[in-house]
Design a protein around this motif. Structure first.
Motif, PDB file in Angstrom:
ATOM      1  N   HIS A 180       0.868  -1.187   0.000  1.00  0.00           N
ATOM      2  CA  HIS A 180       0.000   0.000   0.000  1.00  0.00           C
ATOM      3  C   HIS A 180       0.898   1.228   0.000  1.00  0.00           C
ATOM      4  O   HIS A 180       2.112   1.118   0.178  1.00  0.00           O
ATOM      5  CB  HIS A 180      -0.881   0.003   1.257  1.00  0.00           C
ATOM      6  CG  HIS A 180      -0.109   0.214   2.527  1.00  0.00           C
ATOM      7  ND1 HIS A 180       0.620  -0.787   3.123  1.00  0.00           N
ATOM      8  CD2 HIS A 180       0.093   1.326   3.299  1.00  0.00           C
ATOM      9  CE1 HIS A 180       1.230  -0.306   4.208  1.00  0.00           C
ATOM     10  NE2 HIS A 180       0.928   0.979   4.322  1.00  0.00           N
ATOM     11  N   ASP A 199       1.085   5.428   1.662  1.00  0.00           N
ATOM     12  CA  ASP A 199       0.481   6.387   2.590  1.00  0.00           C
ATOM     13  C   ASP A 199       0.719   7.786   2.043  1.00  0.00           C
ATOM     14  O   ASP A 199       1.669   8.027   1.299  1.00  0.00           O
ATOM     15  CB  ASP A 199       1.114   6.252   3.978  1.00  0.00           C
ATOM     16  CG  ASP A 199       0.878   4.863   4.565  1.00  0.00           C
ATOM     17  OD1 ASP A 199      -0.288   4.470   4.706  1.00  0.00           O
ATOM     18  OD2 ASP A 199       1.870   4.150   4.841  1.00  0.00           O
ATOM     19  N   HIS A 223       4.673   0.159  -0.101  1.00  0.00           N
ATOM     20  CA  HIS A 223       5.459  -0.666   0.828  1.00  0.00           C
ATOM     21  C   HIS A 223       4.665  -1.861   1.336  1.00  0.00           C
ATOM     22  O   HIS A 223       3.466  -1.779   1.552  1.00  0.00           O
ATOM     23  CB  HIS A 223       6.027   0.144   1.999  1.00  0.00           C
ATOM     24  CG  HIS A 223       5.059   1.026   2.723  1.00  0.00           C
ATOM     25  ND1 HIS A 223       4.596   2.227   2.206  1.00  0.00           N
ATOM     26  CD2 HIS A 223       4.482   0.902   3.951  1.00  0.00           C
ATOM     27  CE1 HIS A 223       3.773   2.794   3.080  1.00  0.00           C
ATOM     28  NE2 HIS A 223       3.670   2.009   4.145  1.00  0.00           N
ATOM     29  N   TRP A 228       4.498   9.865  11.599  1.00  0.00           N
ATOM     30  CA  TRP A 228       3.891  10.276  10.341  1.00  0.00           C
ATOM     31  C   TRP A 228       3.818  11.799  10.256  1.00  0.00           C
ATOM     32  O   TRP A 228       3.255  12.447  11.155  1.00  0.00           O
ATOM     33  CB  TRP A 228       2.480   9.709  10.239  1.00  0.00           C
ATOM     34  CG  TRP A 228       2.344   8.511   9.367  1.00  0.00           C
ATOM     35  CD1 TRP A 228       3.105   8.161   8.289  1.00  0.00           C
ATOM     36  CD2 TRP A 228       1.350   7.483   9.493  1.00  0.00           C
ATOM     37  NE1 TRP A 228       2.649   6.979   7.742  1.00  0.00           N
ATOM     38  CE2 TRP A 228       1.581   6.545   8.454  1.00  0.00           C
ATOM     39  CE3 TRP A 228       0.293   7.270  10.375  1.00  0.00           C
ATOM     40  CZ2 TRP A 228       0.782   5.427   8.276  1.00  0.00           C
ATOM     41  CZ3 TRP A 228      -0.500   6.149  10.198  1.00  0.00           C
ATOM     42  CH2 TRP A 228      -0.252   5.231   9.159  1.00  0.00           C
TER      43      TRP A 228
HETATM   44 FE   LIG Z   1       2.105   2.186   5.587  1.00  0.00          FE
END
Ligand SMILES: [Fe+2]
Ligand SMILES: O=C(O)CCC(=O)C(=O)O
Length: 359
Positions: free
Chosen positions: A210, A212, A290, A307
């Protein structure tokens, strides 16, 4: 659990030093991982694509800063980013994590493919995930993971740290290397720190491929994880679900069982791979695909991520970068989906826009 986050910008000079925070508890002091020159690239699941090793560099190496500024992955060693968390065993966390509730995922398989709960509601009943979330207090999770036996659903705790945690966790948190990470945030012009997600899972668990929409410093606390990354230039090789889909940002492909007929571009992918061990910090650039595998025989895998939102766009330069095109595609897709107000109309709409005209 209160949903306000632990203040990510502590007054650094007032922090306890990592050593004093550690010496308060009756646990062995965290030992630094042994120095390793070459990453072991043979561990984990067999994959069909070639990989190259993500560089492993001392966190102060100027080359590491160069890679981060170019939004290329790198494993940073000796940053001491989360050294104060090295004593976060299940027993320690059981006492100190507080009374809050934690999101624990249960999977029918070894894959934990994230889904957006709001999009799932809008999407209707024809969506089966094979993944279930239960909110529970930490000791209940510890019981489940300790008593787990073959045939039970696999378990993975994934919970943002909040200020509902106990005092000792706050002390450890304040002892993170904020000097270094705040400096990275500043020098790379990133936006704010949005969350620190804590991951605690069984060996063999897999977070499928996926991407982000945030910059990520991914810090390993216990166990080992194989992290395989692919650049945003490979956006279409992974055939992401539509943005309105509950699996938005997830690839539709199964790297264990690739369907090259359905997903032909998958056959030419090339990965960037690293095995992260306790003390390592992997920089996962925003929009990089990743896959994260908790390696067998390495014990319970504990990680914490940092994040960060993207910084302001600044001056646009052409040609656009791959990740900028991904962001553009997402926005256009969202606009079309919202304007049509019915996701079933999206495919025919896009097809009549493209087929025979741009195809
Ligand atoms: Fe992730
Ligand atoms: O550790 C994992 O299983 C997933 C981590 C991840 O995808 C992230 O931090 O963005």
């Amino acid at each position: 659990m209160a949903d306000k986050k632990v203040n990510p910008k502590p007054k650094v000079n007032e922090n306890p030093t990592p050593m004093s925070a550690k010496s308060e508890r009756n646990e062995p002091a965290a030992s630094q991982p042994p120095k390793r020159i070459e990453p072991a690239l043979t561990a984990g699941r067999k994959r069909f694509f070639p990989t190259e090793a993500i560089p492993r560099l001392h966190y102060n190496d100027p080359k590491a800063n160069e890679l981060i500024s170019q939004e290329r992955p790198v494993v940073l060693t000796e940053s001491n980013l989360v050294t104060t968390a090295m004593g976060w065993s299940l027993d320690f966390l059981k006492i100190n994590l507080g009374e809050g509730y934690f999101s624990v995922y249960f999977s029918d398989t070894d894959k934990f493919r994230y889904f957006d709960e709001k999009k799932r509601k809008d999407f209707g009943d024809d969506f089966l995930v094979g993944l279930e979330r239960k909110d529970m207090k930490f000791p209940e999770f510890v019981e489940l993971i300790r008593n787990w036996k073959e045939g039970d659903k696999r378990i993975y705790l994934q919970q943002a740290l909040t200020d509902g945690v106990g005092k000792r966790i706050v002390i450890d948190f304040l002892g993170f290397n904020w000097n270094w990470i705040n400096d990275q945030q500043k020098r790379n012009n990133w936006g704010q720190l949005t969350s620190n997600l804590l991951f605690i899972g069984q060996e063999g668990n897999i977070t499928p491929v996926h991407y982000d929409e945030q910059q990520n410093f991914f810090a390993q606390i216990s166990g080992k994880k194989k992290c395989t990354l692919f650049p945003p230039e490979n956006f279409d090789s992974f055939y992401p679900y539509p943005v309105h889909h509950p699996h938005d940002r997830q690839s539709q492909v199964d790297l264990d069982n690739p369907d090259f007929e359905k997903f032909p571009k998958l056959s030419s992918i090339k990965g960037h791979e690293a095995i992260v061990e306790p003390g390592d910090v992997l920089y996962i650039p925003m929009y990089w695909w990743h896959e994260i595998e908790s390696l067998a025989d390495s014990g319970i895998a504990t990680s914490i991520n940092f994040w960060y939102k993207a910084g302001p766009t600044g001056k646009i330069e052409y040609p656009l970068k791959a990740h900028q095109k991904v962001a553009m595609m997402r926005n256009i897709e969202k606009m079309i989906t919202e304007a049509l107000n019915n996701y079933e109309e999206v495919t025919p709409f896009m097809q009549s826009m493209v087929l025979g005209r741009y195809s």
